[in-house]
Scaffold this motif. Structure first.
Motif, PDB file in Angstrom:
ATOM      1  N   ARG A  59       0.837  -1.212   0.000  1.00 21.31           N
ATOM      2  CA  ARG A  59       0.000   0.000   0.000  1.00 21.31           C
ATOM      3  C   ARG A  59       0.868   1.256   0.000  1.00 21.31           C
ATOM      4  O   ARG A  59       0.592   2.224  -0.724  1.00 21.31           O
ATOM      5  N   LYS A  60       1.891   1.277   0.817  1.00 20.14           N
ATOM      6  CA  LYS A  60       2.777   2.442   0.866  1.00 20.14           C
ATOM      7  C   LYS A  60       3.497   2.644  -0.460  1.00 20.14           C
ATOM      8  O   LYS A  60       3.694   3.779  -0.913  1.00 20.14           O
TER       9      LYS A  60
ATOM     10  N   CYS B  62       3.813   5.787  -5.477  1.00 21.93           N
ATOM     11  CA  CYS B  62       3.676   5.867  -6.934  1.00 21.93           C
ATOM     12  C   CYS B  62       2.709   6.982  -7.334  1.00 21.93           C
ATOM     13  O   CYS B  62       2.974   7.763  -8.260  1.00 21.93           O
ATOM     14  N   GLU B  63       1.562   7.050  -6.647  1.00 20.43           N
ATOM     15  CA  GLU B  63       0.583   8.105  -6.940  1.00 20.43           C
ATOM     16  C   GLU B  63       1.178   9.491  -6.700  1.00 20.43           C
ATOM     17  O   GLU B  63       0.968  10.427  -7.475  1.00 20.43           O
TER      18      GLU B  63
ATOM     19  N   ILE C  26      11.942   0.923  -6.897  1.00 16.25           N
ATOM     20  CA  ILE C  26      10.652   0.417  -6.423  1.00 16.25           C
ATOM     21  C   ILE C  26      10.803  -0.966  -5.809  1.00 16.25           C
ATOM     22  O   ILE C  26       9.846  -1.707  -5.652  1.00 16.25           O
ATOM     23  N   GLY C  27      12.009  -1.293  -5.469  1.00 17.73           N
ATOM     24  CA  GLY C  27      12.239  -2.574  -4.816  1.00 17.73           C
ATOM     25  C   GLY C  27      12.041  -3.727  -5.780  1.00 17.73           C
ATOM     26  O   GLY C  27      12.184  -3.608  -6.983  1.00 17.73           O
ATOM     27  N   SER C  28      11.666  -4.856  -5.227  1.00 17.60           N
ATOM     28  CA  SER C  28      11.476  -6.046  -6.052  1.00 17.60           C
ATOM     29  C   SER C  28      10.016  -6.303  -6.351  1.00 17.60           C
ATOM     30  O   SER C  28       9.650  -7.382  -6.773  1.00 17.60           O
ATOM     31  N   LEU C  29       9.175  -5.307  -6.091  1.00 14.20           N
ATOM     32  CA  LEU C  29       7.743  -5.498  -6.292  1.00 14.20           C
ATOM     33  C   LEU C  29       7.375  -5.249  -7.738  1.00 14.20           C
ATOM     34  O   LEU C  29       7.493  -4.128  -8.237  1.00 14.20           O
ATOM     35  N   ALA C  30       6.920  -6.305  -8.429  1.00  9.26           N
ATOM     36  CA  ALA C  30       6.419  -6.122  -9.788  1.00  9.26           C
ATOM     37  C   ALA C  30       5.104  -5.363  -9.781  1.00  9.26           C
ATOM     38  O   ALA C  30       4.736  -4.716 -10.761  1.00  9.26           O
ATOM     39  N   ILE C  31       4.388  -5.432  -8.643  1.00  9.96           N
ATOM     40  CA  ILE C  31       3.093  -4.754  -8.549  1.00  9.96           C
ATOM     41  C   ILE C  31       3.253  -3.256  -8.768  1.00  9.96           C
ATOM     42  O   ILE C  31       2.475  -2.622  -9.492  1.00  9.96           O
TER      43      ILE C  31
END
Length: 620
Positions: free
Chosen positions: A552-553, A558-559, A573-578
């Motif tokens: 969520r953070k 991103c927003e 953005i780290g390893s988050l593909a989301i």
């Protein structure tokens, strides 16, 4: 600077450029000229406008003063005409009063009745003369008082007497019949020469018949000198001309003038006893006496009715020019004060550059508008800085993307060739499964390194996901299933590259645990007339609370970056593909995109859902 000659040799030529100091002087000179040009333009514009206004006000004021003075002079002339008429009536009434005094005297009436007795006439003469003196006292203003009939006459006069001349005049008296026919009524005779004197002085007179109602005993005439009319009608310190008309329109005064009957005719047509009007550029005031029927007219040219005089005109011009000088001085000072902030603003703006995007204006003016301009420029420069930074960052991102794209096109060729050789060897050795694995892996690599298209579809993403699913299911043979279903009508919809496969890979990487005997991932793509959705679910371990909060953070960040136009290419953005998928979908679909994730409520595992409105996509 080096210059190449025709013979191939090089020579150095010095290029003379104006110095920085000289450029600044020229620039300041041009700015100064512009400033003075604006100052002069503002000064002349405001001065001309105010001078026009001042002239208009001055003209209106003069017009008002002229009209008031004109009306006042017309009123004064009306009063003067009434005064002249009153004096003339007073003179005639005084003359008639003498006649009435004699007619109401019983002794005088008896004397006139006994005038046929010639022996008693000398005795009566002194008595009648005393009556005349008594009635004309104390100033003896009349020129002649005469009472006469066919037998005798009695007279009191200021002229020399000639008895025989008077007797002849009595015998030939021209108005005898008219007076006797009036039966004692007053008759005002026109101006005439004294018929009872050889001197023939001009007189005006009032006459009545001497009668007791039954019989006429003679005529009484009281005369006054014509000079009395001249004195009454004369003007002092007043422009214009007095005209005196008899009831029949004859000109009584001035005696030497004629041809003014047109004025009398106009006055008669007015139908009023007094008034004023303008005729042929002449202001005319008049009054008609009810007593005598005489009409007094005072005429004057309209232009000379309000004589300002040379001194008044010169004084007016002097005052006007003094006011002009004062106004010009005040406007000069005021204009300089108004232009001064603009000059400071111009100087401050000349210092603005890409290296110095700031503006500071002096605060000594204490003008709210200048402060507002200063604040507006500060806001503009702040937005300009942000726009420049965004532009520079965008340019850098474009160059970096181009570089990486070109570089990435060089690497896959060796890999493709190597995999192709492995696939051929496996196929030749009869290992069809290994050959198929190589083919699937080669397709994945080709999709990953493909930069020939700008837009990818659901069909492209499903094909790439199927290749990945084939490989990963072989890896976990018998313990993992990946099911992909998509409505055929949605295969042509636009979808960012690398959307489905990274999300499924996340399910495998984070959701699959050894405790799960059979791991299942379902990818469902379906739609309605309004929108379409992508839902990915698994039966794995699901998200932990820490993972949900962290994601969520990441999405909130991103927003924020998208709203503030921050660098989203180089951000970590780290390893988050989301996060990566979220940003790309938000850029592509904007407000027509929704994203949700969480744990399944009807069993173990997690879900990720992407919703896209059709109209937003169609609009694009």
């Amino acid at each position: 600077m080096l210059e190449l000659k025709d013979d191939g040799t090089r020579t150095e030529r010095t290029l003379h450029l104006p110095s920085r100091e000289k450029e600044m002087k020229l620039k300041m000179k041009k700015e100064s000229k512009k400033k003075h040009k604006y100052f002069n333009q503002l000064f002349f514009t405001y001065s001309a406008a105010f001078l026009l206004f001042l002239t208009l006000v001055f003209g209106i004021a003069l017009g008002f003063i002229y009209r008031e003075q004109y009306s006042r002079n017309v009123e004064i002339r009306g009063q003067l005409v009434s005064q002249i008429q009153s004096q003339l009536d007073s003179s005639l009434e005084g003359m008639d009063r003498i006649i009435n005094g004699l007619l109401f005297s019983r002794s005088f009436m008896e004397i006139m009745a006994d005038s046929g007795n010639t022996s008693s006439s000398p005795l009566y003469y002194n008595e009648v003369l005393n009556y005349f003196l008594t009635l004309d006292a104390p100033d003896l203003s009349t020129y002649r008082i005469i009472a006469f009939n066919d037998d005798t006459y009695y007279t009191l006069t200021k002229s020399d007497e000639n008895p025989s001349f008077i007797e002849n005049a009595v015998a030939s008296y021209p108005w005898k019949e008219e007076i006797l026919a009036a039966h004692g009524e007053k008759i005002i005779l026109p101006v005439h020469a004294d018929s009872f004197s050889s001197q023939g002085a001009f007189v005006y007179s009032v006459t009545r018949a001497i009668t007791d109602g039954r019989k006429n005993y003679g005529i009484i005439e009281v005369q006054n000198e014509y000079g009395n009319i001249e004195q009454i009608c004369s003007l002092e310190n007043i422009s214009g001309e007095v005209l005196l008309f008899s009831p029949d329109g004859g000109l009584i005064y001035p005696a030497e003038k004629s041809g003014e009957y047109e004025i009398y005719q106009t006055v008669s047509e007015k139908g009023s006893s007094e008034g004023s009007f303008i005729q042929n550029g002449t202001q005319i005031s008049y009054a008609t006496s009810d007593y005598s029927g005489w009409t007094v007219v005072l005429s004057c040219p309209v232009l000379s009715l309000v004589p300002f005089g040379v001194e008044a005109i010169l004084l007016t011009i002097f005052v006007f020019f003094v006011l002009i000088v004062i106004v010009l001085i005040l406007f000069r000072v005021l204009t300089r004060r108004l232009v001064a902030p603009l000059g400071d603003l111009n100087s401050a703006l000349s210092e603005v550059s890409l290296d110095n995007l700031s503006l500071e204006l002096p605060h000594r003016y204490n003008i709210e508008e200048i402060e507002s301009i200063n604040q507006s420029f500060q806001n503009m420069f702040r937005h300009l800085k942000n726009a420049i930074n965004v532009s520079i960052q965008s340019r850098a991102n474009e160059e970096r993307a181009s570089y990486l794209a070109l570089q990435s096109q060089m690497n896959p060729h060796t890999i493709y060739n190597t995999i192709s050789m492995i696939e051929c060897v496996a196929y030749m050795n009869g290992d069809l499964e290994a050959s198929e694995l190589c083919i699937r892996f080669s397709r994945m690599l080709r999709y990953i390194s493909d930069f020939t298209k700008d837009i990818y579809t659901v069909e492209d993403e499903v094909a790439h996901l199927n290749n990945y699913a084939f490989l990963i299911q072989k890896r976990y043979d018998g313990t993992m299933d990946i099911h992909v279903t998509a409505d055929e009508c949605l295969l042509g919809e636009t979808l960012p590259k690398f959307t489905l496969q990274p999300l499924v890979e996340n399910c495998v990487k984070h959701g699959f645990r050894s405790s799960v005997s059979h791991f299942v991932v379902r990818v469902t793509i379906q739609g309605t007339p309004e929108d379409w959705t992508i839902r990915i679910t698994d039966n794995g371990s699901g998200f932990t609370e820490e993972s949900l909060e962290r994601i969520r953070k990441q999405l909130e960040k991103c927003e924020e970056d998208l709203a503030n136009q921050n660098d989203i290419v180089n951000r970590k953005i780290g390893s988050l593909a989301i996060s990566n998928i979220y940003i790309r979908c938000r850029i592509l679909y904007r407000s027509g995109f929704r994203f949700s994730f969480g744990n399944n409520t009807d069993g173990p595992g997690a879900f990720v859902e992407i919703g896209i409105r059709r109209k937003e996509k169609d609009a694009k």
